[in-house]
Design a protein around this motif. Structure first.
Motif, short mmCIF file in Angstrom:
data_model
loop_
_atom_site.label_atom_id
_atom_site.label_comp_id
_atom_site.label_asym_id
_atom_site.label_seq_id
_atom_site.Cartn_x
_atom_site.Cartn_y
_atom_site.Cartn_z
N MET A 38 0.83 -1.21 0.00
CA MET A 38 0.00 0.00 0.00
C MET A 38 0.85 1.25 0.00
SD MET A 38 -3.00 1.12 -0.28
CE MET A 38 -3.61 2.81 -0.23
N LEU A 39 1.99 1.24 0.67
CA LEU A 39 2.86 2.42 0.68
C LEU A 39 3.32 2.77 -0.74
CD1 LEU A 39 4.95 1.83 3.92
CD2 LEU A 39 3.31 3.68 3.49
N GLY A 40 3.37 1.82 -1.64
CA GLY A 40 3.72 2.08 -3.03
C GLY A 40 2.68 2.88 -3.78
N PHE A 41 1.49 3.04 -3.19
CA PHE A 41 0.41 3.80 -3.81
C PHE A 41 0.52 5.29 -3.48
CE2 PHE A 41 -4.03 5.26 -4.17
CZ PHE A 41 -4.31 4.82 -5.45
N TYR A 42 1.39 5.65 -2.52
CA TYR A 42 1.53 7.03 -2.07
C TYR A 42 2.78 7.68 -2.64
CZ TYR A 42 -1.86 5.84 1.56
OH TYR A 42 -2.98 5.44 2.23
N GLU A 43 2.69 8.99 -2.88
CA GLU A 43 3.88 9.76 -3.20
C GLU A 43 4.73 9.89 -1.95
OE1 GLU A 43 3.57 13.36 -5.32
OE2 GLU A 43 2.60 12.39 -7.03
N SER A 44 6.00 10.19 -2.12
CA SER A 44 6.92 10.25 -0.98
C SER A 44 6.55 11.34 0.02
CB SER A 44 8.36 10.43 -1.46
OG SER A 44 8.47 11.65 -2.17
N ASP A 45 5.88 12.40 -0.41
CA ASP A 45 5.50 13.49 0.49
C ASP A 45 4.02 13.46 0.86
OD1 ASP A 45 4.76 14.15 -2.10
OD2 ASP A 45 5.25 16.27 -1.89
N ALA A 46 3.39 12.31 0.72
CA ALA A 46 1.96 12.17 0.98
C ALA A 46 1.63 12.24 2.46
CB ALA A 46 1.45 10.84 0.41
N ILE A 47 0.34 12.51 2.72
CA ILE A 47 -0.19 12.42 4.08
C ILE A 47 -1.42 11.53 4.07
CG2 ILE A 47 0.66 14.70 4.76
CD1 ILE A 47 -2.28 15.68 4.66
N LEU A 48 -1.65 10.87 5.20
CA LEU A 48 -2.87 10.11 5.44
C LEU A 48 -3.48 10.72 6.70
CD1 LEU A 48 -3.25 6.26 5.40
CD2 LEU A 48 -4.47 7.70 6.99
N VAL A 49 -4.70 11.20 6.59
CA VAL A 49 -5.37 11.84 7.72
C VAL A 49 -6.10 10.77 8.52
CG1 VAL A 49 -7.04 13.61 8.40
CG2 VAL A 49 -5.66 13.93 6.32
N ASN A 50 -5.79 10.68 9.83
CA ASN A 50 -6.43 9.65 10.64
C ASN A 50 -7.85 10.07 11.03
OD1 ASN A 50 -6.25 11.34 12.93
ND2 ASN A 50 -4.49 10.25 13.77
N ALA A 51 -8.55 9.20 11.74
CA ALA A 51 -9.95 9.44 12.11
C ALA A 51 -10.12 10.66 13.00
CB ALA A 51 -10.54 8.21 12.78
N LYS A 52 -9.07 11.06 13.70
CA LYS A 52 -9.13 12.25 14.56
C LYS A 52 -8.86 13.52 13.77
CE LYS A 52 -7.42 9.75 18.57
NZ LYS A 52 -6.30 9.64 19.52
N GLY A 53 -8.53 13.40 12.49
CA GLY A 53 -8.24 14.56 11.67
C GLY A 53 -6.78 14.98 11.72
N GLU A 54 -5.91 14.10 12.20
CA GLU A 54 -4.48 14.41 12.34
C GLU A 54 -3.71 13.84 11.15
OE1 GLU A 54 -4.64 13.85 17.18
OE2 GLU A 54 -4.06 12.17 15.89
N PRO A 55 -2.99 14.69 10.41
CA PRO A 55 -2.21 14.20 9.27
C PRO A 55 -1.05 13.31 9.73
CG PRO A 55 -2.46 16.59 9.18
CD PRO A 55 -2.94 16.14 10.52
N GLN A 56 -0.92 12.16 9.11
CA GLN A 56 0.19 11.26 9.35
C GLN A 56 1.14 11.41 8.17
OE1 GLN A 56 0.02 9.49 12.43
NE2 GLN A 56 -1.60 11.02 12.48
N ARG A 57 2.40 11.69 8.45
CA ARG A 57 3.38 11.95 7.38
C ARG A 57 4.52 10.95 7.47
NH1 ARG A 57 2.16 17.15 5.73
NH2 ARG A 57 0.99 18.36 7.25
#
Length: 142
Positions: A38-57
């Motif tokens: 799954m990490l291969g689906f993201y760009e190197s500078d991507a973020i994933l926002v968790n359920a609390k609304g906090e960006p994970q980098r």
């Protein structure tokens, strides 16, 4: 064509060269239930926002968040509401769910609507730059 191999299950996971193919590529990657795939689906500078609304980098934080979803051992279903494209950016509004009996024997019922952004890279492949799985959830601004 870009293909990412997963030696665990001997499958290839492709990235899309068209905005219309992003969802199918996402489903293949996420339903691998493998963080590295799954990490291969993201760009190197991507973020994933968790359920609390906090960006994970970064790979470590995004990987930890993905592990939470994958811990259920259940596939995700997705229905695309909208995909809007402007140049090399695509805005995706996706209804998704993870429903069933998890690996621990408990019922799982996660249903949400995401608001995601994908970007076409210089190599011609679309990857996520912002993964906001609970993107339409109302959150406090202050």
């Amino acid at each position: 064509m870009y293909e990412q191999s997963n030696p665990t299950n001997n499958r290839k996971y492709t990235l899309s060269t068209t905005p219309e193919g992003i969802v199918d590529s996402l489903l293949a990657h996420i339903n691998s239930l493998d963080v590295e795939t799954m990490l291969g689906f993201y760009e190197s500078d991507a973020i994933l926002v968790n359920a609390k609304g906090e960006p994970q980098r970064g790979r470590e934080d995004i990987g930890a968040e993905l592990s939470r979803y994958f811990s259920f051992g259940l596939p995700m279903s997705i229905t695309a509401r909208h995909i809007f494209v402007a140049g090399d950016l695509a805005s995706l509004v996706l209804d998704w769910n993870i429903v069933g009996i998890g690996k621990n024997g408990e019922k799982v019922h996660m249903v949400a609507t995401s608001n995601d952004i994908a970007r076409k890279g210089s190599d011609g492949y679309w990857r996520y730059i912002i993964d906001n799985p609970f993107g339409t959830q109302v959150r406090s601004l202050y």
